[in-house]
Motif scaffolding. Structure first.
Motif: not given
Length: 127
Positions: A31-38, A57-62
């Motif tokens: 599922r997607p996370t609240a701030h754009g990650g997965e 995976t975070g929205p900033n590549g982490g």
């Protein structure tokens, strides 16, 4: 002749035997996370042994990855290892093992940070 209650008990016993002989239960989701990650997770269980993995995976590549294995019994034992990389490319990793019985538990772990230093920890508790 068997009475109706005895037939129901025999059927219930047969259902219980069949349900314990079924293959391992597995669950997977993403599922997607609240701030754009997965985030994705996979869990399987078979005869008191459970394994799982999580990837985030975070929205900033982490990224963050974790795998674990637990064995259920009188004393439940679990081990988990994890690793991750921050958005700036710095990485970390760690391991943790634990055992929990009816009266007390203990856990030990290690964490290696982006600077390469490793920190160890140990904990005991009573129930």
């Amino acid at each position: 002749m068997l009475s109706s209650a005895k037939i129901h008990l025999v059927c219930l016993g047969a259902m219980l035997m069949i349900s314990t002989a079924t293959p391992a239960a597995a669950e997977e989701w993403k599922r997607p996370t609240a701030h754009g990650g997965e985030i994705s997770r996979s869990v399987t269980g078979d005869g008191g042994v459970y394994t799982g993995s999580t990837t985030r995976t975070g929205p900033n590549g982490g990224t963050y990855t974790s795998t674990s294995k637990c064995v259920a019994g009188v004393v439940d034992r679990c081990s988990r290892s994890y690793s991750g990389t921050g958005r700036d490319g710095q990485s970390f990793s760690g391991k943790r093992v634990s055992a929990r019985g009816p009266f007390h538990g203990r856990s030990a772990g290690s964490f290696t940070g982006p600077n390469g230093k490793t920190v160890y920890g140990f904990r005991r508790w009573r129930r």
